[in-house]
Design a protein around this motif. Structure first.
Motif, PDB file in Angstrom:
ATOM      1  N   CYS A 125       0.828  -1.218   0.000  1.00 12.86           N
ATOM      2  CA  CYS A 125       0.000   0.000   0.000  1.00 12.86           C
ATOM      3  C   CYS A 125       0.855   1.258   0.000  1.00 12.86           C
ATOM      4  O   CYS A 125       0.549   2.223  -0.707  1.00 12.86           O
ATOM      5  CB  CYS A 125      -0.948  -0.004   1.189  1.00 12.86           C
ATOM      6  SG  CYS A 125      -2.244  -1.246   1.074  1.00 12.86           S
ATOM      7  N   VAL A 126       1.921   1.261   0.782  1.00 12.81           N
ATOM      8  CA  VAL A 126       2.808   2.426   0.830  1.00 12.81           C
ATOM      9  C   VAL A 126       3.474   2.649  -0.522  1.00 12.81           C
ATOM     10  O   VAL A 126       3.505   3.775  -1.042  1.00 12.81           O
ATOM     11  CB  VAL A 126       3.855   2.267   1.959  1.00 12.81           C
ATOM     12  CG1 VAL A 126       4.960   3.305   1.838  1.00 12.81           C
ATOM     13  CG2 VAL A 126       3.184   2.362   3.315  1.00 12.81           C
ATOM     14  N   LEU A 127       4.007   1.586  -1.108  1.00 12.23           N
ATOM     15  CA  LEU A 127       4.653   1.723  -2.417  1.00 12.23           C
ATOM     16  C   LEU A 127       3.660   2.164  -3.492  1.00 12.23           C
ATOM     17  O   LEU A 127       3.964   3.031  -4.312  1.00 12.23           O
ATOM     18  CB  LEU A 127       5.316   0.409  -2.823  1.00 12.23           C
ATOM     19  CG  LEU A 127       6.561   0.019  -2.045  1.00 12.23           C
ATOM     20  CD1 LEU A 127       7.009  -1.388  -2.427  1.00 12.23           C
ATOM     21  CD2 LEU A 127       7.679   1.013  -2.274  1.00 12.23           C
ATOM     22  N   TYR A 128       2.489   1.583  -3.481  1.00 12.33           N
ATOM     23  CA  TYR A 128       1.458   1.932  -4.455  1.00 12.33           C
ATOM     24  C   TYR A 128       1.035   3.397  -4.290  1.00 12.33           C
ATOM     25  O   TYR A 128       0.892   4.131  -5.266  1.00 12.33           O
ATOM     26  CB  TYR A 128       0.261   1.002  -4.282  1.00 12.33           C
ATOM     27  CG  TYR A 128      -0.753   1.070  -5.382  1.00 12.33           C
ATOM     28  CD1 TYR A 128      -0.522   0.448  -6.594  1.00 12.33           C
ATOM     29  CD2 TYR A 128      -1.957   1.743  -5.208  1.00 12.33           C
ATOM     30  CE1 TYR A 128      -1.453   0.494  -7.614  1.00 12.33           C
ATOM     31  CE2 TYR A 128      -2.901   1.802  -6.213  1.00 12.33           C
ATOM     32  CZ  TYR A 128      -2.645   1.175  -7.421  1.00 12.33           C
ATOM     33  OH  TYR A 128      -3.569   1.231  -8.423  1.00 12.33           O
ATOM     34  N   VAL A 139       8.728 -11.464   3.323  1.00 13.86           N
ATOM     35  CA  VAL A 139       9.957 -10.817   2.824  1.00 13.86           C
ATOM     36  C   VAL A 139      10.069 -11.026   1.316  1.00 13.86           C
ATOM     37  O   VAL A 139      10.319 -10.084   0.561  1.00 13.86           O
ATOM     38  CB  VAL A 139      11.208 -11.365   3.542  1.00 13.86           C
ATOM     39  CG1 VAL A 139      12.477 -10.875   2.871  1.00 13.86           C
ATOM     40  CG2 VAL A 139      11.207 -10.984   5.012  1.00 13.86           C
ATOM     41  N   ALA A 140       9.877 -12.262   0.867  1.00 13.10           N
ATOM     42  CA  ALA A 140       9.957 -12.565  -0.567  1.00 13.10           C
ATOM     43  C   ALA A 140       8.892 -11.803  -1.354  1.00 13.10           C
ATOM     44  O   ALA A 140       9.159 -11.299  -2.450  1.00 13.10           O
ATOM     45  CB  ALA A 140       9.809 -14.069  -0.793  1.00 13.10           C
ATOM     46  N   LEU A 186      10.163  -5.172  -7.400  1.00  5.94           N
ATOM     47  CA  LEU A 186      11.008  -5.313  -8.589  1.00  5.94           C
ATOM     48  C   LEU A 186      10.647  -4.365  -9.737  1.00  5.94           C
ATOM     49  O   LEU A 186      11.545  -3.889 -10.430  1.00  5.94           O
ATOM     50  CB  LEU A 186      11.000  -6.762  -9.073  1.00  5.94           C
ATOM     51  CG  LEU A 186      11.846  -7.722  -8.238  1.00  5.94           C
ATOM     52  CD1 LEU A 186      11.714  -9.145  -8.771  1.00  5.94           C
ATOM     53  CD2 LEU A 186      13.294  -7.301  -8.195  1.00  5.94           C
ATOM     54  N   PRO A 187       9.379  -4.044  -9.971  1.00  4.26           N
ATOM     55  CA  PRO A 187       9.080  -3.087 -11.044  1.00  4.26           C
ATOM     56  C   PRO A 187       9.698  -1.703 -10.815  1.00  4.26           C
ATOM     57  O   PRO A 187       9.887  -0.952 -11.779  1.00  4.26           O
ATOM     58  CB  PRO A 187       7.551  -2.997 -11.033  1.00  4.26           C
ATOM     59  CG  PRO A 187       7.115  -4.310 -10.495  1.00  4.26           C
ATOM     60  CD  PRO A 187       8.153  -4.673  -9.470  1.00  4.26           C
ATOM     61  N   PRO A 204       9.712   1.784 -16.341  1.00  5.21           N
ATOM     62  CA  PRO A 204       9.664   3.249 -16.237  1.00  5.21           C
ATOM     63  C   PRO A 204       8.726   3.672 -15.104  1.00  5.21           C
ATOM     64  O   PRO A 204       7.769   2.977 -14.790  1.00  5.21           O
ATOM     65  CB  PRO A 204       9.098   3.700 -17.579  1.00  5.21           C
ATOM     66  CG  PRO A 204       9.142   2.532 -18.489  1.00  5.21           C
ATOM     67  CD  PRO A 204       9.263   1.310 -17.646  1.00  5.21           C
ATOM     68  N   ALA A 205       9.011   4.831 -14.524  1.00 10.75           N
ATOM     69  CA  ALA A 205       8.255   5.276 -13.347  1.00 10.75           C
ATOM     70  C   ALA A 205       6.774   5.509 -13.657  1.00 10.75           C
ATOM     71  O   ALA A 205       5.907   4.982 -12.991  1.00 10.75           O
ATOM     72  CB  ALA A 205       8.882   6.541 -12.772  1.00 10.75           C
TER      73      ALA A 205
END
Length: 104
Positions: free
Chosen positions: A19-22, A87-88, A95-96, A101-102
Motif C-alpha cells: 500500500c505504501v509503495l502503491y 519478505v519474498a 522489482l518493477p 519506467p516510473a
C-alpha cells in the motif's frame, strides 16, 4: 490471540508495504516527481527505492525477531515461514521499481 498475530505479521507487513509503495507511486506520478532528477535517478525512483529497501529491511528484522522469540508451538514455526514469505513478497512487489519506467 498472540499466535494469530505472530502468524499473520509477515503477510500483514507485506500488505502495508504494498500500500505504501502503491500510494507513493501514485503521488509521485501526479506530482511530476519522475521529471525531477537527483543525480542519475528521478526523485520518484529514489523515494520508491528508499521505501522498498526500508520495507525489506523492516520485514527481515520482524522475521528475525519472530525467530528469536519463537516457542515450541507449531504456530510459531508457521509464523516464521510466513514471515519469510512476506519478505519474498515485498522483494517481488518492488522489482518493477528497478525494471520499469516510473510513470507510463
Amino acid at each position: 490471540m498472540t499466535a494469530l498475530l505472530r502468524m499473520t505479521a509477515g503477510l500483514t507487513h507485506w500488505a502495508v508495504a504494498f500500500c505504501v509503495l502503491y500510494g507513493l507511486h501514485g503521488i509521485g506520478c501526479a506530482g511530476g516527481w519522475a521529471a525531477v532528477a537527483i543525480g542519475p535517478v528521478s526523485v520518484q525512483r529514489l523515494v520508491l527505492l528508499l521505501a522498498w529497501i526500508g520495507a525489506v529491511l523492516a520485514s527481515v528484522a520482524l522475521t528475525l525477531w519472530l525467530y528469536r522469540t519463537r516457542g515450541d508451538a507449531s504456530t510459531d514455526q508457521i509464523g516464521i515461514v510466513l514471515g519469510w514469505i512476506g519478505v519474498a513478497a515485498i522483494v517481488v512487489t518492488g522489482l518493477p521499481i528497478v525494471t520499469l519506467p516510473a510513470c507510463l
